[in-house]
Write a protein that holds these residues in place. Structure first.
Motif, mmCIF file in Angstrom:
data_model
loop_
_atom_site.group_PDB
_atom_site.id
_atom_site.type_symbol
_atom_site.label_atom_id
_atom_site.label_comp_id
_atom_site.label_asym_id
_atom_site.label_seq_id
_atom_site.Cartn_x
_atom_site.Cartn_y
_atom_site.Cartn_z
ATOM 1 N N ASP A 15 0.846 -1.192 0.000
ATOM 2 C CA ASP A 15 0.000 0.000 0.000
ATOM 3 C C ASP A 15 0.885 1.247 0.000
ATOM 4 N N PRO A 16 0.641 2.213 -0.895
ATOM 5 C CA PRO A 16 1.494 3.410 -0.950
ATOM 6 C C PRO A 16 1.418 4.273 0.312
ATOM 7 N N ASP A 17 0.367 4.108 1.117
ATOM 8 C CA ASP A 17 0.219 4.915 2.331
ATOM 9 C C ASP A 17 0.819 4.259 3.570
ATOM 10 N N VAL A 18 1.392 3.067 3.415
ATOM 11 C CA VAL A 18 1.858 2.340 4.591
ATOM 12 C C VAL A 18 2.979 3.089 5.314
ATOM 13 N N GLY A 19 3.858 3.743 4.574
ATOM 14 C CA GLY A 19 4.947 4.505 5.197
ATOM 15 C C GLY A 19 4.417 5.635 6.061
ATOM 16 N N MET A 20 3.453 6.365 5.533
ATOM 17 C CA MET A 20 2.849 7.467 6.281
ATOM 18 C C MET A 20 2.125 6.961 7.522
ATOM 19 N N ILE A 21 1.404 5.851 7.386
ATOM 20 C CA ILE A 21 0.643 5.299 8.512
ATOM 21 C C ILE A 21 1.588 4.828 9.619
ATOM 22 N N LEU A 22 2.641 4.112 9.241
ATOM 23 C CA LEU A 22 3.607 3.625 10.230
ATOM 24 C C LEU A 22 4.340 4.785 10.893
ATOM 25 N N ARG A 23 4.679 5.795 10.125
ATOM 26 C CA ARG A 23 5.355 6.973 10.694
ATOM 27 C C ARG A 23 4.492 7.646 11.743
ATOM 28 N N ASN A 24 3.235 7.882 11.405
ATOM 29 C CA ASN A 24 2.327 8.538 12.351
ATOM 30 C C ASN A 24 2.119 7.695 13.606
ATOM 31 N N THR A 25 1.941 6.390 13.409
ATOM 32 C CA THR A 25 1.687 5.498 14.541
ATOM 33 C C THR A 25 2.872 5.463 15.495
ATOM 34 N N VAL A 26 4.062 5.263 14.943
ATOM 35 C CA VAL A 26 5.263 5.162 15.791
ATOM 36 C C VAL A 26 5.559 6.497 16.468
ATOM 37 N N ALA A 27 5.440 7.596 15.722
ATOM 38 C CA ALA A 27 5.746 8.906 16.304
ATOM 39 C C ALA A 27 4.787 9.252 17.442
ATOM 40 N N MET A 28 3.495 9.072 17.223
ATOM 41 C CA MET A 28 2.517 9.391 18.251
ATOM 42 C C MET A 28 2.632 8.455 19.442
ATOM 43 N N SER A 29 2.888 7.178 19.184
ATOM 44 C CA SER A 29 3.043 6.210 20.270
ATOM 45 C C SER A 29 4.279 6.520 21.099
ATOM 46 N N ALA A 30 5.379 6.853 20.434
ATOM 47 C CA ALA A 30 6.615 7.175 21.156
ATOM 48 C C ALA A 30 6.437 8.412 22.029
ATOM 49 N N MET A 31 5.772 9.431 21.501
ATOM 50 C CA MET A 31 5.509 10.635 22.287
ATOM 51 C C MET A 31 4.610 10.327 23.480
ATOM 52 N N ASN A 32 3.613 9.476 23.271
ATOM 53 C CA ASN A 32 2.719 9.084 24.373
ATOM 54 C C ASN A 32 3.465 8.300 25.446
ATOM 55 N N ILE A 33 4.339 7.381 25.030
ATOM 56 C CA ILE A 33 5.094 6.573 25.991
ATOM 57 C C ILE A 33 6.003 7.463 26.834
#
Length: 319
Positions: free
Chosen positions: A83-101
């Protein structure tokens, strides 16, 4: 001979083990009966649905059932990574999760340390109550409150305009660069008091004689915190950090879904919202199941690796 043979059989390790288990169950049958509903609840609602993970390997058809559908193997996993959007989705997920942690690890610890230093019991109890009450408020309510507060005509913009700090209203929810920070702060505000309870419990278990000895040695408040409080909290911090690592690929669905919009879609789309869109909105059940399964497996691997790393570096671990 028969008597001796029976005695030998009775003294076998397997016989003693079975007898020990049966005796324990018989002796504590009331406790086992009390725990039985919880065991059944966990089995039915947590382990039972794991059968649905098989859907990720089949082209699921509701009329045929999971096992009656066509087996496709890793097809849907490959489809996700193509999926062409997978990079964007993974970036957002990891960045937001890391900030939350990071926020959920540091802010509750600081709050617990500050509350622990308060000597007035009534004020201390009031602060604890006020800080953990937001945990019980639905995120739907919380999100709508902050959407209004930070709206173009909300109290925050009115205060900025009236004091001359801003010349025009700031569109907080239409600024992609602010989205991650706002979501992190809102989630931290909601959960910081609740997360601090674990640290407060660990602080209550610290032996007071350590502080008394430090006072006799001339240690002030900050040196006591640095040399006594923080080292005693380290096991709790490490365990919570290990558990939080399971969520590095699991950013908040509620925050992204309710606070995101078409303008911030490129920074708000995470795995959970993508799974919801694909599975519920578009009916791609097998595809969304494959993504969720992949997310779970990666989370487990991260917890295992973090636990191993912690075991080698700090001697603290979950197992």
């Amino acid at each position: 001979m028969e008597h001796n043979t029976g005695k030998q059989l009775k003294n076998k390790p397997g016989s003693r083990l079975r007898g020990g288990w049966l005796q324990t169950i018989a002796r504590q049958r009331a406790l086992f009966l009390m725990a039985l509903p919880c065991v059944i609840l966990v089995a039915v609602f947590y382990y039972g649905p794991l059968y649905g993970w098989l859907m990720a390997f089949f082209r699921y058809s509701p009329s045929k059932g999971i096992l009656g559908s066509e087996f496709v193997g890793l097809y849907y996993f490959k489809q996700f990574f193509s999926d062409p959007d997978v990079g964007m989705i993974l970036r957002n997920t990891v960045a937001m999760s890391a900030m939350n942690i990071v926020a959920h690890s540091i802010l509750p610890l600081l709050l617990a340390l500050m509350i622990n230093e308060v000597r007035n019991k009534h004020f201390k109890g009031s602060v604890q109550t006020l800080t953990y009450l937001p945990h019980f408020i639905s995120f739907v309510v919380v999100s709508n409150v902050f959407l209004e507060l930070l709206g173009t005509k909300g109290p925050v913009n009115e205060a900025l305009l009236s004091t001359g700090i801003a010349d025009s209203a700031i569109k907080f929810w239409q600024e992609p660069s602010l989205f991650w920070l706002l979501v992190t702060l809102i989630r931290a505000w909601k959960e910081v008091g609740w997360d601090a309870i674990l640290y407060l419990a660990a602080l209550a278990a610290i032996d007071e004689t350590q502080y008394e000895a430090a006072s006799l040695d001339g240690c002030g408040r900050f040196r006591k915190i640095w040399y006594i409080t923080i080292p005693n909290l380290l096991p709790t911090v490490v365990v919570l950090w290990i558990l939080n690592m399971s969520g590095i690929f699991a950013a908040s669905f509620d925050a992204s879904y309710m606070l995101g919009n078409s303008v911030t879609a490129n920074v708000a789309e995470v795995i959970e919202t993508y799974v919801y869109k694909m599975g519920i909105s578009m009916g791609m059940y097998s595809y969304s199941t494959a993504i969720s399964l992949l997310q779970t497996v990666i989370g487990f691997i991260l917890v295992w690796l973090t636990n191993k790393l912690s075991q080698k570096t700090t001697d603290y671990s979950l197992w």
